[in-house]
Every structure is written in C-alpha cells, then in structure tokens.
Design a protein around this motif. Structure first.
Motif, PDB file in Angstrom:
ATOM      1  N   ASN A   2       0.855  -1.178   0.000  1.00  0.00           N
ATOM      2  CA  ASN A   2       0.000   0.000   0.000  1.00  0.00           C
ATOM      3  C   ASN A   2       0.894   1.232   0.000  1.00  0.00           C
ATOM      4  OD1 ASN A   2      -2.119   1.770   0.162  1.00  0.00           O
ATOM      5  ND2 ASN A   2      -2.513   1.409   2.320  1.00  0.00           N
ATOM      6  N   LEU A   3       1.087   1.802  -1.172  1.00  0.00           N
ATOM      7  CA  LEU A   3       1.937   2.987  -1.279  1.00  0.00           C
ATOM      8  C   LEU A   3       1.127   4.242  -0.983  1.00  0.00           C
ATOM      9  CD1 LEU A   3       3.943   2.430  -4.582  1.00  0.00           C
ATOM     10  CD2 LEU A   3       4.754   2.166  -2.268  1.00  0.00           C
ATOM     11  N   PHE A   4       1.660   5.062  -0.102  1.00  0.00           N
ATOM     12  CA  PHE A   4       1.089   6.384   0.089  1.00  0.00           C
ATOM     13  C   PHE A   4       1.477   7.237  -1.116  1.00  0.00           C
ATOM     14  CE2 PHE A   4       1.435   4.893   4.516  1.00  0.00           C
ATOM     15  CZ  PHE A   4       0.121   5.072   4.898  1.00  0.00           C
ATOM     16  N   GLU A   5       0.780   8.317  -1.334  1.00  0.00           N
ATOM     17  CA  GLU A   5       1.044   9.174  -2.493  1.00  0.00           C
ATOM     18  C   GLU A   5       2.495   9.665  -2.504  1.00  0.00           C
ATOM     19  OE1 GLU A   5       0.260  10.749  -6.123  1.00  0.00           O
ATOM     20  OE2 GLU A   5      -1.059   9.446  -4.952  1.00  0.00           O
ATOM     21  N   SER A   6       3.012  10.025  -1.353  1.00  0.00           N
ATOM     22  CA  SER A   6       4.402  10.496  -1.288  1.00  0.00           C
ATOM     23  C   SER A   6       5.372   9.376  -1.685  1.00  0.00           C
ATOM     24  CB  SER A   6       4.729  11.016   0.107  1.00  0.00           C
ATOM     25  OG  SER A   6       4.536  10.007   1.082  1.00  0.00           O
ATOM     26  N   GLU A   7       5.104   8.164  -1.244  1.00  0.00           N
ATOM     27  CA  GLU A   7       5.952   7.031  -1.605  1.00  0.00           C
ATOM     28  C   GLU A   7       5.868   6.738  -3.099  1.00  0.00           C
ATOM     29  OE1 GLU A   7       5.480   4.793   2.723  1.00  0.00           O
ATOM     30  OE2 GLU A   7       4.150   4.241   1.067  1.00  0.00           O
ATOM     31  N   ARG A   8       4.697   6.903  -3.659  1.00  0.00           N
ATOM     32  CA  ARG A   8       4.510   6.678  -5.087  1.00  0.00           C
ATOM     33  C   ARG A   8       5.333   7.680  -5.899  1.00  0.00           C
ATOM     34  NH1 ARG A   8       0.799   3.785  -6.709  1.00  0.00           N
ATOM     35  NH2 ARG A   8      -0.721   4.358  -5.151  1.00  0.00           N
ATOM     36  N   LYS A   9       5.434   8.904  -5.422  1.00  0.00           N
ATOM     37  CA  LYS A   9       6.223   9.913  -6.133  1.00  0.00           C
ATOM     38  C   LYS A   9       7.694   9.511  -6.205  1.00  0.00           C
ATOM     39  CE  LYS A   9       3.147  13.790  -5.039  1.00  0.00           C
ATOM     40  NZ  LYS A   9       2.423  13.778  -6.274  1.00  0.00           N
ATOM     41  N   VAL A  10       8.226   9.017  -5.096  1.00  0.00           N
ATOM     42  CA  VAL A  10       9.609   8.547  -5.076  1.00  0.00           C
ATOM     43  C   VAL A  10       9.755   7.323  -5.982  1.00  0.00           C
ATOM     44  CG1 VAL A  10      11.387   7.462  -3.638  1.00  0.00           C
ATOM     45  CG2 VAL A  10      10.184   9.499  -2.814  1.00  0.00           C
ATOM     46  N   MET A  11       8.828   6.385  -5.861  1.00  0.00           N
ATOM     47  CA  MET A  11       8.910   5.167  -6.665  1.00  0.00           C
ATOM     48  C   MET A  11       8.766   5.473  -8.155  1.00  0.00           C
ATOM     49  SD  MET A  11       9.698   2.891  -4.500  1.00  0.00           S
ATOM     50  CE  MET A  11       9.726   1.561  -5.684  1.00  0.00           C
ATOM     51  N   LEU A  29      12.727  15.550  -7.580  1.00  0.00           N
ATOM     52  CA  LEU A  29      11.466  15.880  -6.901  1.00  0.00           C
ATOM     53  C   LEU A  29      11.406  17.346  -6.484  1.00  0.00           C
ATOM     54  CD1 LEU A  29      10.809  12.598  -4.906  1.00  0.00           C
ATOM     55  CD2 LEU A  29       9.654  13.435  -6.966  1.00  0.00           C
ATOM     56  N   ASN A  30      12.552  17.964  -6.274  1.00  0.00           N
ATOM     57  CA  ASN A  30      12.561  19.402  -6.006  1.00  0.00           C
ATOM     58  C   ASN A  30      12.080  20.162  -7.236  1.00  0.00           C
ATOM     59  OD1 ASN A  30      14.363  22.114  -6.243  1.00  0.00           O
ATOM     60  ND2 ASN A  30      13.599  21.761  -4.158  1.00  0.00           N
ATOM     61  N   ILE A  31      12.574  19.771  -8.385  1.00  0.00           N
ATOM     62  CA  ILE A  31      12.171  20.422  -9.643  1.00  0.00           C
ATOM     63  C   ILE A  31      10.716  20.104  -9.981  1.00  0.00           C
ATOM     64  CG2 ILE A  31      12.548  20.429 -12.147  1.00  0.00           C
ATOM     65  CD1 ILE A  31      15.569  19.947 -11.464  1.00  0.00           C
ATOM     66  N   ASP A  32      10.345  18.817  -9.873  1.00  0.00           N
ATOM     67  CA  ASP A  32       9.006  18.382 -10.290  1.00  0.00           C
ATOM     68  C   ASP A  32       7.888  18.867  -9.370  1.00  0.00           C
ATOM     69  OD1 ASP A  32      10.261  17.072 -12.361  1.00  0.00           O
ATOM     70  OD2 ASP A  32       9.840  15.044 -11.638  1.00  0.00           O
ATOM     71  N   ILE A  33       8.117  18.769  -8.046  1.00  0.00           N
ATOM     72  CA  ILE A  33       7.008  19.080  -7.135  1.00  0.00           C
ATOM     73  C   ILE A  33       7.395  19.987  -5.970  1.00  0.00           C
ATOM     74  CG2 ILE A  33       5.640  17.040  -7.718  1.00  0.00           C
ATOM     75  CD1 ILE A  33       6.722  15.652  -5.260  1.00  0.00           C
ATOM     76  N   GLY A  34       8.633  20.451  -5.941  1.00  0.00           N
ATOM     77  CA  GLY A  34       9.034  21.416  -4.924  1.00  0.00           C
ATOM     78  C   GLY A  34       9.425  20.846  -3.580  1.00  0.00           C
ATOM     79  N   TRP A  35       9.661  19.535  -3.507  1.00  0.00           N
ATOM     80  CA  TRP A  35      10.081  18.951  -2.242  1.00  0.00           C
ATOM     81  C   TRP A  35      11.497  19.378  -1.898  1.00  0.00           C
ATOM     82  CZ3 TRP A  35       8.704  13.032  -2.013  1.00  0.00           C
ATOM     83  CH2 TRP A  35       7.315  12.888  -1.865  1.00  0.00           C
ATOM     84  N   ASN A  36      11.763  19.562  -0.595  1.00  0.00           N
ATOM     85  CA  ASN A  36      13.141  19.805  -0.179  1.00  0.00           C
ATOM     86  C   ASN A  36      13.840  18.461   0.066  1.00  0.00           C
ATOM     87  OD1 ASN A  36      12.804  18.934   2.555  1.00  0.00           O
ATOM     88  ND2 ASN A  36      11.926  20.913   3.070  1.00  0.00           N
ATOM     89  N   ARG A  37      15.141  18.516   0.222  1.00  0.00           N
ATOM     90  CA  ARG A  37      15.962  17.299   0.377  1.00  0.00           C
ATOM     91  C   ARG A  37      15.516  16.462   1.578  1.00  0.00           C
ATOM     92  NH1 ARG A  37      20.861  15.529  -1.480  1.00  0.00           N
ATOM     93  NH2 ARG A  37      21.064  17.386  -2.765  1.00  0.00           N
ATOM     94  N   ASN A  38      15.217  17.101   2.709  1.00  0.00           N
ATOM     95  CA  ASN A  38      14.819  16.363   3.914  1.00  0.00           C
ATOM     96  C   ASN A  38      13.531  15.580   3.705  1.00  0.00           C
ATOM     97  OD1 ASN A  38      17.058  17.217   5.332  1.00  0.00           O
ATOM     98  ND2 ASN A  38      15.991  18.926   6.305  1.00  0.00           N
TER      99      ASN A  38
END
Length: 115
Positions: A2-11, A29-38
């Motif tokens: 059961n992947l959460f949406e955040s896990e799916r983005k990484v996968m 993911l920083n470029i695509d959706i604005g996530w920071n490294r942490n």
C-alpha cells in the motif's frame, strides 16, 4: 503493498530512472514538485523500511525492489475486494458503465483478441 502518495512519487522516479542516488531523486522531486531534500530523504527511508527500495552504501544508491506492475496489481485486487465483492465481472461492468464509445470499441477489440 500500500503505497502512500508520497511514496509513489519517489517510486515513480525510480521506475522511470532506474537505480539512482538519493541526491538525484531529491533534485528531481525538487524540480518536479518542490520537495526539499529532507522531505525526499524521509520518504526514501520509509520506502527502504517497507522493503520497496534497496540502498547501496555508495552515494546512497537507491534501487527499486518492487515493480510498478506489482503495485498496480495489488491495488487493483484491493479495489476489487473493497468495492466489487472481489468480482472482476463487477469491476468490469462498472468500467463499462463509465466508458465512452471509443473506449468500449477498444475494450471489445482487446477481449476479442483474447479468444
């Protein structure tokens, strides 16, 4: 599975790119959706703990352990159990009801090619 949406983005990044470092995933993911490294590293670590990603020591190389098809099939089975009494026929009937004529023609061709 059961992947959460955040896990799916990484996968999704790993399925698209193959084995890459955590730093490269973070950049994408920083470029695509604005996530920071942490944020990215936190989600990667969750995926590692769940067994979805293996991690190499060299530059934190991440490799997908599960395939997109495995996740898709597991989620489809869960959907059938949850909403369609575990019946592929009921699921298919619902899909047919929601489909337009173009999609129905394509489905008919797919089914016809099975027999």
């Amino acid at each position: 599975m059961n992947l959460f949406e955040s896990e799916r983005k990484v996968m999704d990044v790993l399925w698209r790119e193959g084995s890459i470092t955590a730093g490269e995933i973070a950049k994408i993911l920083n470029i695509d959706i604005g996530w920071n490294r942490n944020t990215t590293y936190t989600v990667i670590n969750k995926c590692i703990k769940k067994g979805y990603i293996s991690r190499g020591e060299d530059k934190f190389l991440c490799t997908p352990v599960i395939t997109k098809d495995e996740v898709k099939n597991d989620e489809l089975e869960e959907l059938m159990k949850k909403y369609f009494d575990n019946s592929p026929v009921k699921l298919f009937s619902s899909v047919v009801d929601l489909s337009d004529k173009q999609d129905l023609k394509k489905m008919k061709k797919i089914i016809k090619n099975l027999f």
